[in-house]
Design an enzyme around this catalytic site. Sequence first.
Site, PDB file in Angstrom:
ATOM      1  N   LYS A 115       4.692 126.450 -74.999  1.00 41.26           N
ATOM      2  CA  LYS A 115       3.315 125.980 -74.843  1.00 41.26           C
ATOM      3  C   LYS A 115       2.319 127.126 -74.653  1.00 41.26           C
ATOM      4  O   LYS A 115       1.140 126.971 -74.926  1.00 41.26           O
ATOM      5  CB  LYS A 115       3.206 124.995 -73.676  1.00 41.26           C
ATOM      6  CG  LYS A 115       3.730 123.599 -74.023  1.00 41.26           C
ATOM      7  CD  LYS A 115       3.400 122.616 -72.931  1.00 41.26           C
ATOM      8  CE  LYS A 115       4.097 121.284 -73.113  1.00 41.26           C
ATOM      9  NZ  LYS A 115       3.612 120.496 -74.233  1.00 41.26           N
ATOM     10  N   LYS A 203      10.852 119.535 -82.753  1.00 42.21           N
ATOM     11  CA  LYS A 203      10.784 118.154 -82.304  1.00 42.21           C
ATOM     12  C   LYS A 203       9.415 117.566 -82.612  1.00 42.21           C
ATOM     13  O   LYS A 203       8.429 118.304 -82.724  1.00 42.21           O
ATOM     14  CB  LYS A 203      11.084 118.041 -80.810  1.00 42.21           C
ATOM     15  CG  LYS A 203       9.940 118.396 -79.893  1.00 42.21           C
ATOM     16  CD  LYS A 203      10.254 117.978 -78.461  1.00 42.21           C
ATOM     17  CE  LYS A 203       9.003 118.059 -77.586  1.00 42.21           C
ATOM     18  NZ  LYS A 203       8.070 116.958 -77.802  1.00 42.21           N
ATOM     19  N   LYS A 206       3.327 115.119 -79.610  1.00 41.29           N
ATOM     20  CA  LYS A 206       1.992 114.560 -79.779  1.00 41.29           C
ATOM     21  C   LYS A 206       0.943 115.650 -79.925  1.00 41.29           C
ATOM     22  O   LYS A 206      -0.102 115.446 -80.516  1.00 41.29           O
ATOM     23  CB  LYS A 206       1.651 113.575 -78.658  1.00 41.29           C
ATOM     24  CG  LYS A 206       1.690 114.100 -77.251  1.00 41.29           C
ATOM     25  CD  LYS A 206       1.139 113.030 -76.302  1.00 41.29           C
ATOM     26  CE  LYS A 206       2.199 112.379 -75.450  1.00 41.29           C
ATOM     27  NZ  LYS A 206       2.639 113.220 -74.331  1.00 41.29           N
TER      28      LYS A 206
HETATM   29  P1  ATP Z   1       3.266 117.450 -75.837  1.00 41.45           P
HETATM   30  O1  ATP Z   1       3.351 118.017 -77.230  1.00 41.45           O
HETATM   31  O2  ATP Z   1       1.882 117.267 -75.358  1.00 41.45           O
HETATM   32  O3  ATP Z   1       4.182 118.152 -74.864  1.00 41.45           O
HETATM   33  P2  ATP Z   1       5.250 115.421 -76.130  1.00 41.45           P
HETATM   34  O4  ATP Z   1       5.274 114.616 -77.373  1.00 41.45           O
HETATM   35  O5  ATP Z   1       6.281 116.490 -75.964  1.00 41.45           O
HETATM   36  O6  ATP Z   1       3.795 115.964 -75.959  1.00 41.45           O
HETATM   37  P3  ATP Z   1       5.510 114.676 -73.354  1.00 41.45           P
HETATM   38  O7  ATP Z   1       4.448 113.914 -72.653  1.00 41.45           O
HETATM   39  O8  ATP Z   1       5.653 116.142 -73.105  1.00 41.45           O
HETATM   40  O9  ATP Z   1       5.346 114.401 -74.908  1.00 41.45           O
HETATM   41  O10 ATP Z   1       6.916 113.997 -73.065  1.00 41.45           O
HETATM   42  C1  ATP Z   1       7.038 112.627 -72.693  1.00 41.45           C
HETATM   43  C2  ATP Z   1       8.472 112.201 -72.787  1.00 41.45           C
HETATM   44  O11 ATP Z   1       8.828 112.053 -74.162  1.00 41.45           O
HETATM   45  C3  ATP Z   1       9.469 113.176 -72.195  1.00 41.45           C
HETATM   46  O12 ATP Z   1      10.484 112.429 -71.566  1.00 41.45           O
HETATM   47  C4  ATP Z   1      10.035 113.879 -73.383  1.00 41.45           C
HETATM   48  O13 ATP Z   1      11.340 114.351 -73.153  1.00 41.45           O
HETATM   49  C5  ATP Z   1      10.021 112.786 -74.422  1.00 41.45           C
HETATM   50  N1  ATP Z   1       9.900 113.321 -75.765  1.00 41.45           N
HETATM   51  C6  ATP Z   1       8.900 114.097 -76.223  1.00 41.45           C
HETATM   52  N2  ATP Z   1       9.074 114.377 -77.507  1.00 41.45           N
HETATM   53  C7  ATP Z   1      10.244 113.786 -77.883  1.00 41.45           C
HETATM   54  C8  ATP Z   1      10.966 113.715 -79.113  1.00 41.45           C
HETATM   55  N3  ATP Z   1      10.516 114.313 -80.189  1.00 41.45           N
HETATM   56  N4  ATP Z   1      12.124 113.011 -79.124  1.00 41.45           N
HETATM   57  C9  ATP Z   1      12.570 112.395 -78.015  1.00 41.45           C
HETATM   58  N5  ATP Z   1      11.928 112.416 -76.832  1.00 41.45           N
HETATM   59  C10 ATP Z   1      10.775 113.094 -76.760  1.00 41.45           C
HETATM   60 MG    MG Z   2       6.232 117.799 -74.233  1.00 42.01          MG
END
Ligand code: ATP
Ligand code: MG
Length: 336
Positions: A115, A203, A206
């Site tokens: 990040k 992965k 968002k």
């Molecule tokens: P950001 O890019 O802002 O970090 P993010 O998509 O990684 O967003 P988070 O809010 O960090 O989302 O994570 C929320 C939950 O979703 C966590 O439990 C994380 O492990 C899960 N998660 C995030 N991305 C994935 C993915 N691609 N596959 C499965 N689980 C995910």
């Molecule tokens: Mg995340």
Amino acid sequence: MKTILTGIRSNSEITLGNYLGALLPMVRLANKYSKEYNINIFVPDLHSIISEVDGNLAANTIRSLKYYLASDLELNDNVHIYRQSFVPAHSELCWILDCVATMGETSRMIQYKEKSKGQDSCNVGIFNYPILMAADILLYDAEFIPIGEDQFQHIELTRNLAIRFNNKFGEIFTVPAKTKDQVKFMGSDEGIRVRDLLNPEKKMSKSTPAENSKIMMNDAPEKAAKKIMSATTDSFGKIKFDMWSQPGISNLMLIESLVNDVPLAEVCNEWNGGTRYGDLKKKVAGSVSQLLTDFHAKLEDVTDEQIFELLEKGESYANKVANAKLLEAQKAFGLR
Ligand code: ATP
Ligand code: MG
């Protein structure tokens, strides 16, 4: 009673990865275990502000919570729903744990490295949020924390902090289960990692700017289907589930299995060895658009009032439990 705890940041709409990797597993666990476990579902709004937020954080928080109800979360007195910033003990315990954690171990967090990469100046929250996450967990003696694979390192950090704290001050915190036991508890062999549709080595996130990389849970079903159809695959010409060599096609198979709640082995049986990538894409596109159609219909039935009522009860519970645990930690340090 033991506790299962989960949270998803609500700084923007959530992705299909968040839904399949964190939200849905939590709902399934909650529905299975809410007679014998406390089920804590919270929105980590303080975690949201480590990245850009669009000014609608409070409203987004309510919407995120609606998602749980739209995913058929069964409510009872053991299900507690709350917002992190409405329970000040999270920030307080975070500071105490900051004074337990070392720079070395915190600097090793992959999420921090990823990040902060390429940023001229990164805010301290990006560095510190795993410690806040440890506080989120330890305040409630949570044993199981259903999250995606990308967060496993933070669970290990939480365990280390709890063990160190307990060794010094006595058994104050419940040490969460090891990640391999977390995964087992969630009923799978390994953590879930849905991949980016355009760059399947990464992965799905968002915060990735490219629209076609990710499916958002508020995407129109047709739009989501198009994104699946344009997903990156490979030029092998043969379908095989292998995340290392064929991550794009494997990701589609993973999505197919998770969306329909059928074992991955079953999907592999059906598609491995085939050559028609287009057919697989069509099948997955259909599954995802059906999921979104059903999900959007259910979401319409959940009202703001329902959520506020749950929050009132949940935040009263959370403050009571968290303040009691915080007091123990404060006493241990000699602050009280
Ligand atoms: P950001 O890019 O802002 O970090 P993010 O998509 O990684 O967003 P988070 O809010 O960090 O989302 O994570 C929320 C939950 O979703 C966590 O439990 C994380 O492990 C899960 N998660 C995030 N991305 C994935 C993915 N691609 N596959 C499965 N689980 C995910
Ligand atoms: Mg995340």
